[in-house]
Design a protein around this motif. Sequence first.
Motif, PDB file in Angstrom:
ATOM      1  N   GLN A  72       0.736  -1.319  -0.049  1.00 52.86           N
ATOM      2  CA  GLN A  72      -0.199   0.108   0.065  1.00 52.86           C
ATOM      3  C   GLN A  72       0.699   1.325  -0.096  1.00 52.86           C
ATOM      4  O   GLN A  72       0.867   1.976   0.818  1.00 52.86           O
ATOM      5  N   ASN A  73       1.419   1.518  -0.999  1.00 51.69           N
ATOM      6  CA  ASN A  73       2.438   2.623  -1.068  1.00 51.69           C
ATOM      7  C   ASN A  73       1.792   3.783  -1.718  1.00 51.69           C
ATOM      8  O   ASN A  73       2.203   4.942  -1.489  1.00 51.69           O
ATOM      9  N   LYS A  74       0.991   3.497  -2.579  1.00 46.08           N
ATOM     10  CA  LYS A  74       0.192   4.556  -3.230  1.00 46.08           C
ATOM     11  C   LYS A  74      -1.318   4.650  -2.843  1.00 46.08           C
ATOM     12  O   LYS A  74      -1.690   3.843  -2.255  1.00 46.08           O
ATOM     13  N   PRO A  75      -2.036   5.688  -2.992  1.00 44.22           N
ATOM     14  CA  PRO A  75      -3.509   6.048  -2.557  1.00 44.22           C
ATOM     15  C   PRO A  75      -4.319   4.730  -3.390  1.00 44.22           C
ATOM     16  O   PRO A  75      -4.041   4.801  -4.592  1.00 44.22           O
ATOM     17  N   ARG A  76      -5.138   4.275  -2.523  1.00 43.60           N
ATOM     18  CA  ARG A  76      -5.869   3.018  -3.073  1.00 43.60           C
ATOM     19  C   ARG A  76      -7.113   3.800  -3.823  1.00 43.60           C
ATOM     20  O   ARG A  76      -7.531   4.728  -3.493  1.00 43.60           O
ATOM     21  N   SER A  77      -7.544   2.874  -4.764  1.00 44.19           N
ATOM     22  CA  SER A  77      -8.845   3.361  -5.438  1.00 44.19           C
ATOM     23  C   SER A  77      -9.541   2.153  -5.787  1.00 44.19           C
ATOM     24  O   SER A  77      -9.161   0.979  -5.397  1.00 44.19           O
ATOM     25  N   ILE A  78     -10.788   2.277  -6.177  1.00 45.74           N
ATOM     26  CA  ILE A  78     -11.709   1.332  -6.417  1.00 45.74           C
ATOM     27  C   ILE A  78     -11.878   1.069  -7.958  1.00 45.74           C
ATOM     28  O   ILE A  78     -11.957   2.176  -8.852  1.00 45.74           O
ATOM     29  N   LEU A  79     -11.903  -0.138  -8.279  1.00 41.35           N
ATOM     30  CA  LEU A  79     -11.897  -0.435  -9.829  1.00 41.35           C
ATOM     31  C   LEU A  79     -13.496  -0.791 -10.033  1.00 41.35           C
ATOM     32  O   LEU A  79     -13.918  -1.709  -9.214  1.00 41.35           O
ATOM     33  N   ARG A  80     -14.203  -0.080 -10.844  1.00 40.25           N
ATOM     34  CA  ARG A  80     -15.593  -0.345 -11.117  1.00 40.25           C
ATOM     35  C   ARG A  80     -15.584  -1.178 -12.540  1.00 40.25           C
ATOM     36  O   ARG A  80     -15.185  -0.558 -13.582  1.00 40.25           O
ATOM     37  N   ILE A  81     -16.270  -2.441 -12.530  1.00 40.75           N
ATOM     38  CA  ILE A  81     -16.205  -3.124 -13.547  1.00 40.75           C
ATOM     39  C   ILE A  81     -17.601  -3.071 -14.178  1.00 40.75           C
ATOM     40  O   ILE A  81     -18.515  -3.672 -13.399  1.00 40.75           O
ATOM     41  N   GLY A  82     -17.884  -2.751 -15.450  1.00 43.60           N
ATOM     42  CA  GLY A  82     -19.279  -2.949 -15.899  1.00 43.60           C
ATOM     43  C   GLY A  82     -19.188  -3.883 -17.182  1.00 43.60           C
ATOM     44  O   GLY A  82     -18.247  -3.760 -18.215  1.00 43.60           O
ATOM     45  N   LEU A  83     -19.891  -4.818 -16.988  1.00 43.79           N
ATOM     46  CA  LEU A  83     -19.906  -5.930 -18.208  1.00 43.79           C
ATOM     47  C   LEU A  83     -21.366  -5.824 -18.937  1.00 43.79           C
ATOM     48  O   LEU A  83     -22.106  -6.259 -18.135  1.00 43.79           O
ATOM     49  N   HIS A  84     -21.391  -5.661 -20.292  1.00 41.47           N
ATOM     50  CA  HIS A  84     -22.779  -5.582 -20.738  1.00 41.47           C
ATOM     51  C   HIS A  84     -23.165  -6.832 -21.419  1.00 41.47           C
ATOM     52  O   HIS A  84     -22.248  -7.163 -22.197  1.00 41.47           O
ATOM     53  N   SER A  85     -24.215  -7.200 -21.196  1.00 39.70           N
ATOM     54  CA  SER A  85     -24.998  -8.238 -21.960  1.00 39.70           C
ATOM     55  C   SER A  85     -24.040  -9.572 -22.043  1.00 39.70           C
ATOM     56  O   SER A  85     -23.925 -10.070 -23.129  1.00 39.70           O
ATOM     57  N   LEU A  86     -23.377 -10.015 -20.819  1.00 43.90           N
ATOM     58  CA  LEU A  86     -23.009 -11.409 -21.039  1.00 43.90           C
ATOM     59  C   LEU A  86     -23.988 -12.425 -21.182  1.00 43.90           C
ATOM     60  O   LEU A  86     -24.968 -12.487 -20.782  1.00 43.90           O
ATOM     61  N   GLY A  87     -23.496 -13.374 -21.897  1.00 47.03           N
ATOM     62  CA  GLY A  87     -24.526 -14.441 -22.096  1.00 47.03           C
ATOM     63  C   GLY A  87     -25.080 -14.389 -23.544  1.00 47.03           C
ATOM     64  O   GLY A  87     -25.674 -15.313 -23.944  1.00 47.03           O
ATOM     65  N   SER A  88     -24.920 -13.305 -24.168  1.00 45.93           N
ATOM     66  CA  SER A  88     -25.593 -13.155 -25.499  1.00 45.93           C
ATOM     67  C   SER A  88     -24.616 -13.748 -26.514  1.00 45.93           C
ATOM     68  O   SER A  88     -23.470 -14.101 -26.293  1.00 45.93           O
ATOM     69  N   PRO A  89     -25.010 -14.290 -27.599  1.00 38.64           N
ATOM     70  CA  PRO A  89     -24.442 -15.069 -28.814  1.00 38.64           C
ATOM     71  C   PRO A  89     -23.273 -14.164 -29.224  1.00 38.64           C
ATOM     72  O   PRO A  89     -22.375 -14.791 -29.711  1.00 38.64           O
ATOM     73  N   LEU A  90     -23.266 -12.902 -29.106  1.00 32.97           N
ATOM     74  CA  LEU A  90     -22.087 -12.196 -29.688  1.00 32.97           C
ATOM     75  C   LEU A  90     -20.697 -12.412 -28.775  1.00 32.97           C
ATOM     76  O   LEU A  90     -19.714 -12.190 -29.243  1.00 32.97           O
ATOM     77  N   TRP A  91     -20.841 -13.024 -27.607  1.00 32.30           N
ATOM     78  CA  TRP A  91     -19.727 -13.385 -26.859  1.00 32.30           C
ATOM     79  C   TRP A  91     -19.309 -14.910 -27.190  1.00 32.30           C
ATOM     80  O   TRP A  91     -18.433 -15.405 -26.686  1.00 32.30           O
ATOM     81  N   GLY A  92     -19.890 -15.435 -28.308  1.00 30.62           N
ATOM     82  CA  GLY A  92     -19.624 -16.940 -28.792  1.00 30.62           C
ATOM     83  C   GLY A  92     -20.261 -17.974 -27.743  1.00 30.62           C
ATOM     84  O   GLY A  92     -19.846 -19.103 -27.709  1.00 30.62           O
ATOM     85  N   ASP A  93     -21.407 -17.473 -27.099  1.00 30.94           N
ATOM     86  CA  ASP A  93     -21.983 -18.455 -26.263  1.00 30.94           C
ATOM     87  C   ASP A  93     -23.267 -18.609 -26.893  1.00 30.94           C
ATOM     88  O   ASP A  93     -24.018 -17.756 -27.340  1.00 30.94           O
ATOM     89  N   ASP A  94     -23.656 -20.165 -26.452  1.00 32.98           N
ATOM     90  CA  ASP A  94     -24.938 -20.362 -27.160  1.00 32.98           C
ATOM     91  C   ASP A  94     -26.079 -20.762 -26.235  1.00 32.98           C
ATOM     92  O   ASP A  94     -26.935 -21.398 -26.488  1.00 32.98           O
ATOM     93  N   ILE A  95     -25.752 -20.062 -24.997  1.00 38.06           N
ATOM     94  CA  ILE A  95     -26.795 -20.520 -24.215  1.00 38.06           C
ATOM     95  C   ILE A  95     -28.286 -19.702 -24.522  1.00 38.06           C
ATOM     96  O   ILE A  95     -29.265 -19.985 -24.074  1.00 38.06           O
TER      97      ILE A  95
END
Lengths: 413, 309
Positions: free
Chosen positions: A235-258
Amino acid sequence: MAAPLENVDGVGSRQDARAVHSTSFQRKSRGKLVSIPGTRPSVQNGQLLVSTGVTSLDYAIGLVLRVSQCLFSLPEEDKYDSYSRMLLKYFLAEGVVCGHSLFVGSACDPPEEILQELPAPVLDDIGSAAINEGQAKLCNSEGQDSMKIAWRYQNLPKVQTALAASSRFGHYYDVSKTMDPEVRQTSKCNTFFLPDELHLKSESEPSTMNKGYRALLRSIQKLIQGEGFDTAAPQNKPRSILRIGLHSLGSPLWGDDICCRESPSDASSLTSFLFGLRALLRSSLCVAMVTVPSHLIQNRAIMGRVTKLCDTAIALESFRGSERETNPLYKDYHGLLHVRQTPHLNCLVCEVPDTKDLAFKLKRKQFAIERLHLPPDLSDTVSRLSKPDLAESARLLSPACGGTAVGRKHLDF
Amino acid sequence: MAAGETAELRWLTSRSEVRRSLPAAAAGFLTLPWSYRIGVADRRMFPELNSILSISLENIPQGQFVVLSDHNGDASFLIHHFLSLYLRAGCKVCFLGLVQSFSHYSAVAQRLGISLPQARERGQLVFLEGLRESLGELLLEDVAPGERPLDFLRHPQADLRGLLAFVQRSVSGGPEWGPPVLLVDDVSVLLSLGVTVGALQDFSHYCRVTLCCELKGNVVMLVRVEEEDGEEEGSELLLKDLTHQCSLALHVQGLPTGYCKDIHGQVEVCQRVVSDPGDGLLPQKKLFQYKIHDKGVTFFARGTSSAVL
């Protein structure tokens, strides 16, 4: 509008001013809690909490998202994908305003487009106006006449439809305006767009996760390790939060066929990815929001597994295009909100909401989530029921709060 | 440790402090049979559940295969109960924590009066942190050759031999601890990771043979069931198979009448009781409702919740 840098500072100082209204209780904790802007420690178990960007959603899912050994929420997409995308934008906009870093992953729309559409933060005091209104309402209820007939109900609190906590944590956003590019550029945004990564070599052997998801997971892991978001980093530099936003997981565009078949060949790809994401989040200062098109996924078992792999899961059911749009009960709202799962991290049970019947309404400056409740039936024809009377009262019943009956006023004894 | 607790807890904690501060020679204490080393039952450990199941610290059943399941509810509080029960009873525990991090289990166990880091240090607890160990396998990173418990994550439809070998290594130990116990939280997440129901059935069968029959220990497995469209694949089939093999099953469900803030759900306890030597096992079923608090869970008969009465 004032210069953007001033706006950012204004927001910061306004945040401090608002913090004064919240409780001044300071919990003595044994470990040293990292103080990161935009977060506050939970009184219950010392975890860090962040806001989703929608203050009523924070309250509905049990007082904000938790970070750091953290979790993610999962709005199932309504049919036209407008509201869950709106929530994702609120989430990312809150990250910009609080000074967190962002990561946006998408397969259909370029992430830059999503980032350009972030709503602008509202800088005037709509927040404090709402609090004052709420407090005024509470004061009014004390001056009520005592009840004579239904006196058992005297001590029950009046139904508060609006969900609000006494201490507000978060900001309001104006949907009709987009955020200034200068404001957005104050926070680091990393993106992942699947069509740009098409040069991926496919693995020689088949594996549980498809290559699109694996590339996304690797990219998130590299970012976490590179920028020092994992809790094991020094912890030598000031910490921050990473916000991850993932859009439309599971849609066929991700190569998934569910979404394409009821018994997909690659059934465990999305769930393995979510397991890997959970593993990454638990050991880093991140919070993620994932949207999944559940109306396309035909296998309910997979949807159940996806829900269980998340810490918080909500489902948005929009009325647009369904027969509920014309139902007078729902005329004030744009859709229903179902809370499928609430988190309990580091404790046996966390905040339990007192009701799960919630409806949402997208106003210009607020994404309002309210309890769905029926107003009392005040028509005169209630006590004596005959067929023509029933039809008459059904027609006349107005679902607005405090509905007054207009019509036959004769009293039958 | 916190002051102001019940007298029994103070006695227990002072004993553990004494044990830690004594030199190694005094570790001859550990050579005593494990049944002499347990203390008085602690109040804060779901005592109602212990009385429902007729379990006490002095009388831990052996050779038991316990299945916990949930449907529209969350049965993970039962895992915390069994973990603290067996650790307090002095058993050797192998815990496969596949869905949460070690710090989560340790934070909850702290509220129930058990320290997981200390148990791990003294060798009583072997903990597999599934989340942390899985990342390398899921991302297909190059790892050092050797036995890896989660190597089935690399290949779809692999079997769980590596995991079974890990379990067998962990529970084999000297006589210093009581009968070994395997806890799995939870088995159904392996279905999400591409493991077939058949492989899980084999795994549970081998665990039961090793632990319950050979070593006279116990196995506790949590299965989380989702709604399925009538097809018999997946967690429902797994639950049926495990319930068939088990001696005690606890099924957690949400209330059939809907969501309630004061009653978090109901638990159905099915115990196989040998009524007659020639007759075989008869299942005995009891139904309770429960409410989870910050430091424990209260169980009560249906309709007797404090919110109702």
